[in-house]
Enzyme design. Sequence first.
Site, PDB file in Angstrom:
ATOM      1  N   SER A   1       0.843  -1.201   0.000  1.00 23.80           N
ATOM      2  CA  SER A   1       0.000   0.000   0.000  1.00 23.80           C
ATOM      3  C   SER A   1       0.873   1.243   0.000  1.00 23.80           C
ATOM      4  O   SER A   1       1.951   1.267   0.589  1.00 23.80           O
ATOM      5  CB  SER A   1      -0.958  -0.006   1.187  1.00 23.80           C
TER       6      SER A   1
ATOM      7  N   GLY B   1      -0.407   4.666   0.444  1.00 20.71           N
ATOM      8  CA  GLY B   1      -1.182   5.838   0.851  1.00 20.71           C
ATOM      9  C   GLY B   1      -2.074   6.334  -0.273  1.00 20.71           C
ATOM     10  O   GLY B   1      -2.777   5.546  -0.912  1.00 20.71           O
TER      11      GLY B   1
ATOM     12  N   ASP C   1      -5.167  -0.952   7.929  1.00 19.89           N
ATOM     13  CA  ASP C   1      -5.831  -2.044   8.649  1.00 19.89           C
ATOM     14  C   ASP C   1      -7.141  -2.417   7.952  1.00 19.89           C
ATOM     15  O   ASP C   1      -7.479  -3.601   7.823  1.00 19.89           O
ATOM     16  CB  ASP C   1      -6.124  -1.634  10.099  1.00 19.89           C
TER      17      ASP C   1
HETATM   18  N1  LIG Z   1      -5.565  10.152   1.275  1.00 17.64           N
HETATM   19  C1  LIG Z   1      -6.097   9.037   0.769  1.00 17.64           C
HETATM   20  N2  LIG Z   1      -7.095   9.091  -0.149  1.00 17.64           N
HETATM   21  C2  LIG Z   1      -7.654   7.972  -0.650  1.00 17.64           C
HETATM   22  N3  LIG Z   1      -7.270   6.720  -0.294  1.00 17.64           N
HETATM   23  C3  LIG Z   1      -6.279   6.603   0.599  1.00 17.64           C
HETATM   24  C4  LIG Z   1      -5.645   7.740   1.202  1.00 17.64           C
HETATM   25  N4  LIG Z   1      -4.712   7.287   2.086  1.00 17.64           N
HETATM   26  C5  LIG Z   1      -4.773   5.937   2.054  1.00 17.64           C
HETATM   27  N5  LIG Z   1      -5.716   5.515   1.159  1.00 17.64           N
HETATM   28  C6  LIG Z   1      -6.111   4.133   0.842  1.00 17.64           C
HETATM   29  O1  LIG Z   1      -5.768   3.305   1.933  1.00 17.64           O
HETATM   30  C7  LIG Z   1      -4.826   2.295   1.521  1.00 17.64           C
HETATM   31  C8  LIG Z   1      -3.876   1.975   2.656  1.00 17.64           C
HETATM   32  O2  LIG Z   1      -3.232   3.176   3.065  1.00 17.64           O
HETATM   33  P1  LIG Z   1      -1.717   3.256   3.575  1.00 17.64           P
HETATM   34  O3  LIG Z   1      -0.786   2.847   2.495  1.00 17.64           O
HETATM   35  O4  LIG Z   1      -1.563   4.623   4.142  1.00 17.64           O
HETATM   36  O5  LIG Z   1      -1.723   2.141   4.709  1.00 17.64           O
HETATM   37  P2  LIG Z   1      -0.757   1.966   5.992  1.00 17.64           P
HETATM   38  O6  LIG Z   1       0.462   2.814   5.839  1.00 17.64           O
HETATM   39  O7  LIG Z   1      -0.570   0.510   6.188  1.00 17.64           O
HETATM   40  O8  LIG Z   1      -1.708   2.566   7.133  1.00 17.64           O
HETATM   41  P3  LIG Z   1      -1.981   2.113   8.656  1.00 17.64           P
HETATM   42  O9  LIG Z   1      -1.020   1.019   8.978  1.00 17.64           O
HETATM   43  O10 LIG Z   1      -1.739   3.356   9.434  1.00 17.64           O
HETATM   44  O11 LIG Z   1      -3.381   1.676   8.736  1.00 17.64           O
HETATM   45  C9  LIG Z   1      -4.169   2.879   0.280  1.00 17.64           C
HETATM   46  O12 LIG Z   1      -3.652   1.855  -0.562  1.00 17.64           O
HETATM   47  C10 LIG Z   1      -5.344   3.628  -0.374  1.00 17.64           C
HETATM   48  O13 LIG Z   1      -6.184   2.746  -1.113  1.00 17.64           O
HETATM   49 MG   LIG Z   2      -0.150  -0.409   8.021  1.00 20.78          MG
END
Ligand SMILES: Nc1ncnc2c1ncn2[C@@H]1O[C@H](COP(=O)(O)OP(=O)(O)OP(=O)(O)O)[C@@H](O)[C@H]1O
Ligand SMILES: [Mg+2]
Length: 327
Positions: free
Chosen positions: A238, A240, A270
């Site tokens: 992922s 963000g 998550d």
């Molecule tokens: N600003 C945003 N707008 C739209 N979708 C988002 C945004 N931020 C995250 N996402 C969605 O959420 C998914 C997972 O986000 P991210 O990569 O931030 O996960 P992470 O870093 O594992 O987060 P965490 O562990 O804090 O839950 C992304 O692949 C995307 O589909």
């Molecule tokens: Mg995470």
Amino acid sequence: MSTVQRPAADAAVLCVALNPAIDLTIEVAGLRPGEVNRARRAQQDAGGKGINVASCLADYGAGVAVTGQLGRDNPALFAALFAAKGIADRCLYIDGSTRVNAKIVDPAQGQTTDINLPGPAQTRAEIDEQIARLERLIDELAPALRWAVLSGSLPPGWPDDVYATLIRRVHANGGRVVLDTSGRALTAALAAAPEIVKPNRDELAECLGRPLASAADATAAARELLAAHAGMRLVAVSMGREGAVFVTPDAALLAHPLDVEPISSVGAGDAMVAGITAAQLDGLPVDACARLATAFAAAKLTRLGPHLPAPATVRSLAEKVGLTRQG
Ligand SMILES: Nc1ncnc2c1ncn2[C@@H]1O[C@H](COP(=O)(O)OP(=O)(O)OP(=O)(O)O)[C@@H](O)[C@H]1O
Ligand SMILES: [Mg+2]
């Protein structure tokens, strides 16, 4: 709120939350360190990555049990969440309190300050006993258990390879594993070849020791993991707001994020892990899995806590997710 407990025996998914926390959010306008500050409001929520995954899966209608360590002194928020969502509570209760992660939100300066407390201090003998209990729980739930989801960091003093130990136990019982962790716990767990891994870009970059600048870099990195670990069948990286790549031995897809107005970015990953797991329970192919997981993340972003709208709403969001095949 109802206090009826769902029995764990029929849970298809076990969410393991070894190091949960109570999230304490304190709003202070114009925070001044070293001075007396007056808070506008405060809120406490049951938190921790494994708890978030269980909460989202339960909202989608999956039969979920949760385990991990909770303190006997402050279980009320967790008990209320589990009861409200019909999550079977198989947590290991220990003396003392569950740790608190404080988040000081300062809307005046547009800043958030995080203060995360460590988990419980345990002796090696106590830790080994807890791990043995977790292994026995996996055996006990095995008849119905299809997937175990292992999420988050390890409590202080726990061995880096505890996830590898649990993965092997799930496999020995015919179950499968989704893994979402970081650092040494991630590296050690990969040796036991979980079927699915969902690192974010930074976590995978750290694991491989090189930056991942683009979706193409993330795809190549995911392919490396698949090639190195027989039995691994999906790596989702992922990124963000740039979305996520879903890579299997046969396909690589970039799932574009939905255009939502995020209320809280906490737990988007998550929710994505929960969506991936829900897709496995439904036997979906990788393209539908990528869409559903992205819809879970988007739906969660528009809410404060780890909660999803009705399953039909999530499914209709999934239909809107765009996919681009990666070379
Ligand atoms: N600003 C945003 N707008 C739209 N979708 C988002 C945004 N931020 C995250 N996402 C969605 O959420 C998914 C997972 O986000 P991210 O990569 O931030 O996960 P992470 O870093 O594992 O987060 P965490 O562990 O804090 O839950 C992304 O692949 C995307 O589909
Ligand atoms: Mg995470």
